[in-house]
Motif scaffolding. Structure first.
Motif, short mmCIF file in Angstrom:
data_model
loop_
_atom_site.label_atom_id
_atom_site.label_comp_id
_atom_site.label_asym_id
_atom_site.label_seq_id
_atom_site.Cartn_x
_atom_site.Cartn_y
_atom_site.Cartn_z
N GLN A 1 0.84 -1.18 0.00
CA GLN A 1 0.00 0.00 0.00
C GLN A 1 0.89 1.25 0.00
N LYS A 2 0.41 2.28 -0.62
CA LYS A 2 1.14 3.53 -0.74
C LYS A 2 1.35 4.18 0.63
N PHE A 3 2.48 4.89 0.79
CA PHE A 3 2.76 5.63 2.01
C PHE A 3 2.46 7.11 1.76
N TYR A 4 1.73 7.73 2.68
CA TYR A 4 1.31 9.13 2.54
C TYR A 4 2.06 10.00 3.55
N ASN A 5 2.24 11.26 3.22
CA ASN A 5 2.86 12.19 4.16
C ASN A 5 1.97 12.44 5.37
N PHE A 6 0.66 12.50 5.15
CA PHE A 6 -0.28 12.69 6.25
C PHE A 6 -1.61 12.06 5.89
N VAL A 7 -2.40 11.77 6.91
CA VAL A 7 -3.76 11.28 6.73
C VAL A 7 -4.66 12.06 7.69
N VAL A 8 -5.84 12.42 7.22
CA VAL A 8 -6.83 13.11 8.05
C VAL A 8 -7.86 12.07 8.50
N ILE A 9 -7.92 11.81 9.80
CA ILE A 9 -8.90 10.90 10.39
C ILE A 9 -10.11 11.74 10.79
N HIS A 10 -11.31 11.31 10.44
CA HIS A 10 -12.49 12.13 10.63
C HIS A 10 -13.74 11.28 10.79
N ALA A 11 -14.81 11.89 11.28
CA ALA A 11 -16.11 11.24 11.35
C ALA A 11 -16.71 11.21 9.95
N ARG A 12 -17.62 10.29 9.73
CA ARG A 12 -18.25 10.16 8.40
C ARG A 12 -18.91 11.47 7.94
N ASP A 14 -18.02 14.40 8.45
CA ASP A 14 -17.04 15.46 8.18
C ASP A 14 -16.16 15.18 6.97
N GLU A 15 -16.63 14.32 6.11
CA GLU A 15 -15.84 13.96 4.92
C GLU A 15 -15.49 15.19 4.09
N HIS A 16 -16.44 16.08 3.88
CA HIS A 16 -16.19 17.28 3.06
C HIS A 16 -15.16 18.20 3.72
N VAL A 17 -15.15 18.27 5.04
CA VAL A 17 -14.17 19.10 5.75
C VAL A 17 -12.78 18.48 5.63
N ALA A 18 -12.70 17.16 5.77
CA ALA A 18 -11.41 16.47 5.65
C ALA A 18 -10.81 16.66 4.26
N LEU A 19 -11.65 16.62 3.24
CA LEU A 19 -11.16 16.83 1.88
C LEU A 19 -10.63 18.26 1.70
N ALA A 34 -3.74 12.22 2.38
CA ALA A 34 -4.87 11.31 2.22
C ALA A 34 -5.93 11.62 3.27
N THR A 35 -7.14 11.20 2.97
CA THR A 35 -8.21 11.24 3.96
C THR A 35 -8.63 9.81 4.25
N PHE A 36 -9.14 9.60 5.44
CA PHE A 36 -9.55 8.26 5.84
C PHE A 36 -10.61 7.71 4.90
N PHE A 69 -17.85 14.03 15.86
CA PHE A 69 -16.94 12.99 16.34
C PHE A 69 -17.37 12.57 17.74
N ASP A 70 -18.58 12.00 17.86
CA ASP A 70 -19.10 11.68 19.19
C ASP A 70 -19.64 10.26 19.34
N CYS A 71 -19.48 9.41 18.35
CA CYS A 71 -19.98 8.04 18.47
C CYS A 71 -18.92 7.16 19.14
N ARG A 72 -19.30 5.96 19.51
CA ARG A 72 -18.38 5.05 20.20
C ARG A 72 -17.16 4.72 19.34
N LEU A 73 -17.36 4.50 18.05
CA LEU A 73 -16.24 4.17 17.18
C LEU A 73 -15.26 5.35 17.11
N SER A 74 -15.79 6.55 17.03
CA SER A 74 -14.94 7.73 17.00
C SER A 74 -14.14 7.86 18.28
#
Length: 79
Positions: A1-12, A14-19, A34-36, A69-74
């Motif tokens: 898998q490709k290696f990225y300089n950074f990744v943005v981890i986010h709630a579902r 907030d996808e548009h904000v992460a992009l 990259a974004t999650f 970002f308030d669910c159990r998985l988050s």
């Protein structure tokens, strides 16, 4: 898998904000971001496994904390 300089981890939700964050960092001269949701969230693969791949295949992890970002998985992702 490709290696990225950074990744943005986010709630579902907030996808548009992460992009936008990824695009902004890349215009500031930080390439290969990259974004999650785009690069690591693979259908049929466990969410925690995808999270582990995101962390292991990037130099920096940016955690996007919003009111969505308030669910159990988050909360598990934060830990």
């Amino acid at each position: 898998q490709k290696f990225y300089n950074f990744v943005v981890i986010h709630a579902r939700a907030d996808e548009h904000v992460a992009l936008r964050i990824r695009e902004k960092l890349e215009t500031l001269g930080v390439p290969d971001g990259a974004t999650f949701c785009e690069e690591f969230q693979v259908p049929g693969r466990g969410e925690l496994h995808c999270l582990q791949d995101a962390i292991n295949h990037s130099g920096y992890t940016i955690l996007l904390l919003t009111t969505n970002f308030d669910c159990r998985l988050s909360l598990h992702q934060i830990n």
